[in-house]
Design a protein around this motif. Structure first.
Motif, short mmCIF file in Angstrom:
data_model
loop_
_atom_site.label_atom_id
_atom_site.label_comp_id
_atom_site.label_asym_id
_atom_site.label_seq_id
_atom_site.Cartn_x
_atom_site.Cartn_y
_atom_site.Cartn_z
N THR A 163 54.34 19.92 67.09
CA THR A 163 53.05 19.78 66.42
C THR A 163 52.19 19.12 67.16
O THR A 163 52.58 17.92 67.94
CB THR A 163 53.07 19.05 65.06
N TYR A 167 60.86 16.75 64.48
CA TYR A 167 59.76 17.17 64.95
C TYR A 167 59.42 16.34 66.36
O TYR A 167 59.97 15.23 66.62
CB TYR A 167 58.27 17.05 64.23
N ASP A 184 56.62 25.96 66.65
CA ASP A 184 55.29 25.37 66.84
C ASP A 184 54.60 25.56 65.33
O ASP A 184 54.59 26.45 64.70
CB ASP A 184 54.39 26.47 67.79
N ALA A 185 53.96 24.54 64.89
CA ALA A 185 53.28 24.29 63.80
C ALA A 185 51.92 25.39 63.87
O ALA A 185 51.77 25.82 62.52
CB ALA A 185 52.75 22.75 63.36
N ARG A 231 52.77 15.45 60.32
CA ARG A 231 53.93 15.69 60.71
C ARG A 231 55.20 15.58 59.99
O ARG A 231 55.92 16.25 59.97
CB ARG A 231 54.15 14.38 61.98
N THR A 288 55.87 15.77 69.05
CA THR A 288 54.39 16.10 69.10
C THR A 288 53.94 16.44 70.48
O THR A 288 54.46 15.82 71.43
CB THR A 288 53.74 14.46 68.53
#
Length: 244
Positions: A88, A107, A61-62, A96, A109
């Motif tokens: 993210t 990645y 997780d960002a 991103r 979203t």
């Protein structure tokens, strides 16, 4: 709170996510697809797990409390080649792409589609498995003093020092060295690096190429090897020789 399974020979995925509901959902989703799953709520908890177990992929997780996912990704890439998929909630494309530039393989979203997430996880794992397969018929190649070895998956500079690369970075450089002085589109590069339809979006190719350039180009403002071809793609502008 960590959700953990006993260690076995199955593919083992580490989820670094501070939201317990999301972490629990991800563990169940990944387990339901036949993999092992363990979760950590922070970078420090992740470090303790990495010291005790071998993992095949990290879902990161960002936006974590304390050390964020971008910092963790940068730190992992300094010493490890384990594949990383970043989660993210950020909407800006530049944010991103930042994760990819720091070394993430792909990645997704938030809020994400479960089928898309698993497709991307499986795509990354396929690429990693391709990287581990022996390639007896692939001889090492050299360009401008550099040496790339498809069998050992290693890159050495002109002084003989090994240069650390992620799976995606190595696959890209190998694709270029196998096709020197040819214009390769982003679609071709996605295909050559085993990304497939569920792999990274086209813009991720640009991010990975940026990282490859950082490792091999003497001048990033005027790349010598990987040239951008306007409206075309990229060209590897160097003589490449195969070693016996």
């Amino acid at each position: 709170m960590a959700y953990e399974m006993a260690v076995s020979d199955q593919t083992h995925i580490l989820i670094v996510e501070d939201d317990p509901d999301i972490a629990g959902m991800l563990v169940e989703l990944i387990k339901g697809n036949g993999f092992e799953a363990t979760s950590a709520a922070s970078g420090s908890e992740m470090d303790r797990l990495l010291a005790r177990h071998a993992f095949d992929l990290i879902v990161l997780d960002a936006m974590l409390p304390g050390e964020d996912g971008f910092s963790i990704c940068r730190r992992l890439r300094a010493s490890r080649s384990i594949p990383i998929l970043m989660l993210t909630a950020l909407r800006e494309d530049i944010d991103r792409i930042l994760g990819l530039e720091l070394g993430a393989d792909d990645y997704v979203t938030k809020p994400f589609n479960s089928r898309e997430l698993m497709a991307r996880i499986k795509s990354i794992l396929r690429r990693a498995s391709y990287a581990q397969e022996p390639e007896e018929d692939r001889a090492p190649m050299t360009f401008a003093g550099w040496r790339i070895d498809p069998k050992s998956r290693q890159l050495h500079d002109a002084d003989g020092a090994q240069v650390s690369m992620t799976t995606a970075e190595f696959d890209l450089l190998l694709a270029f060295c196998s096709n020197p002085n040819k214009v390769l589109t982003r679609e071709q590069l996605l295909s050559m690096t085993h990304a497939g339809s569920a792999g990274p979006v086209e813009r991720s190719i640009d991010a990975h190429i940026s990282r490859v350039r950082q490792k091999i180009e003497p001048n990033l403002k005027d790349p010598t090897f990987i040239k951008t071809v306007r409206l075309g793609g990229y060209l590897f502008a160097s003589k490449v020789e195969r070693l016996p």
